[in-house]
Design a protein around this motif. Sequence first.
Motif, PDB file in Angstrom:
ATOM      1  N   GLY A  97       0.792  -1.221   0.000  1.00 36.96           N
ATOM      2  CA  GLY A  97       0.000   0.000   0.000  1.00 36.96           C
ATOM      3  C   GLY A  97       0.823   1.270   0.000  1.00 36.96           C
ATOM      4  O   GLY A  97       0.413   2.287  -0.544  1.00 36.96           O
ATOM      5  N   LYS A  98       2.002   1.219   0.612  1.00 35.93           N
ATOM      6  CA  LYS A  98       2.861   2.404   0.693  1.00 35.93           C
ATOM      7  C   LYS A  98       3.942   2.407  -0.380  1.00 35.93           C
ATOM      8  O   LYS A  98       4.769   3.304  -0.417  1.00 35.93           O
ATOM      9  N   VAL A  99       3.940   1.389  -1.238  1.00 29.51           N
ATOM     10  CA  VAL A  99       4.973   1.272  -2.278  1.00 29.51           C
ATOM     11  C   VAL A  99       4.404   1.847  -3.571  1.00 29.51           C
ATOM     12  O   VAL A  99       3.774   1.163  -4.363  1.00 29.51           O
ATOM     13  N   LYS A 100       4.630   3.128  -3.755  1.00 31.86           N
ATOM     14  CA  LYS A 100       4.129   3.844  -4.928  1.00 31.86           C
ATOM     15  C   LYS A 100       5.270   4.641  -5.545  1.00 31.86           C
ATOM     16  O   LYS A 100       6.049   5.273  -4.840  1.00 31.86           O
ATOM     17  N   GLY A 101       5.368   4.606  -6.854  1.00 27.57           N
ATOM     18  CA  GLY A 101       6.392   5.372  -7.554  1.00 27.57           C
ATOM     19  C   GLY A 101       7.770   4.785  -7.325  1.00 27.57           C
ATOM     20  O   GLY A 101       7.961   3.568  -7.374  1.00 27.57           O
ATOM     21  N   GLU A 102       8.719   5.634  -7.062  1.00 21.74           N
ATOM     22  CA  GLU A 102      10.116   5.219  -6.933  1.00 21.74           C
ATOM     23  C   GLU A 102      10.441   4.833  -5.489  1.00 21.74           C
ATOM     24  O   GLU A 102      11.312   5.408  -4.842  1.00 21.74           O
ATOM     25  N   VAL A 103       9.716   3.827  -5.003  1.00 18.21           N
ATOM     26  CA  VAL A 103       9.904   3.269  -3.666  1.00 18.21           C
ATOM     27  C   VAL A 103      10.048   1.763  -3.806  1.00 18.21           C
ATOM     28  O   VAL A 103       9.317   1.136  -4.571  1.00 18.21           O
ATOM     29  N   ILE A 104      11.000   1.183  -3.095  1.00 21.76           N
ATOM     30  CA  ILE A 104      11.180  -0.265  -3.051  1.00 21.76           C
ATOM     31  C   ILE A 104      11.195  -0.676  -1.590  1.00 21.76           C
ATOM     32  O   ILE A 104      11.883  -0.074  -0.768  1.00 21.76           O
ATOM     33  N   ASP A 105      10.419  -1.707  -1.270  1.00 22.01           N
ATOM     34  CA  ASP A 105      10.340  -2.253   0.079  1.00 22.01           C
ATOM     35  C   ASP A 105      11.073  -3.605   0.067  1.00 22.01           C
ATOM     36  O   ASP A 105      10.684  -4.505  -0.682  1.00 22.01           O
ATOM     37  N   ILE A 106      12.111  -3.740   0.863  1.00 20.97           N
ATOM     38  CA  ILE A 106      12.934  -4.956   0.889  1.00 20.97           C
ATOM     39  C   ILE A 106      12.435  -5.869   2.005  1.00 20.97           C
ATOM     40  O   ILE A 106      12.252  -5.435   3.136  1.00 20.97           O
ATOM     41  N   PHE A 107      12.223  -7.147   1.678  1.00 20.42           N
ATOM     42  CA  PHE A 107      11.707  -8.107   2.645  1.00 20.42           C
ATOM     43  C   PHE A 107      12.806  -8.608   3.575  1.00 20.42           C
ATOM     44  O   PHE A 107      13.889  -8.990   3.139  1.00 20.42           O
ATOM     45  N   PHE A 108      12.512  -8.605   4.885  1.00 19.24           N
ATOM     46  CA  PHE A 108      13.360  -9.216   5.913  1.00 19.24           C
ATOM     47  C   PHE A 108      12.510 -10.197   6.708  1.00 19.24           C
ATOM     48  O   PHE A 108      11.301 -10.026   6.817  1.00 19.24           O
ATOM     49  N   GLU A 109      13.124 -11.199   7.272  1.00 17.38           N
ATOM     50  CA  GLU A 109      12.378 -12.194   8.045  1.00 17.38           C
ATOM     51  C   GLU A 109      12.079 -11.741   9.467  1.00 17.38           C
ATOM     52  O   GLU A 109      11.189 -12.285  10.108  1.00 17.38           O
TER      53      GLU A 109
END
Length: 133
Positions: A97-109
Amino acid sequence: MRNKLICLIIILFLSLCFIPLQVFGTTISCYKRIPFGRFRLTAYCPCCDCSDDYYIKTATGTTAKQGRTIAVDPDVIPYGSQVLIGDTVYIAEDCGGKVKGEVIDIFFEDHEDVDNFGVKHCDVWIIRGEWEQ
């Protein structure tokens, strides 16, 4: 002299764009990295606060994995794209939901890793090439 300068420029360009790279225990030996721009990097994990009860299931149906999965805006980076951030190649498998445009969310465990990561800005490259086992 001019020919030597041209050769030097070509060698420099090739060294920046074609480099062997370790990814998930395999090597990409013939690939091209294409500059894609500067992105805001954030992090998420499978906890309820980060993942809205989706846990480790991604938008593409895969199981999220640390060191591989990133959430992207699929209108900017298509699902399945191989994305070089720093010295790690991630796969665009999720959105948020917050990943819009030039944003990347990196997954961590682990949420502690998310807190430690914070927010960063980094140049991002799209990888084009062949996986070599």
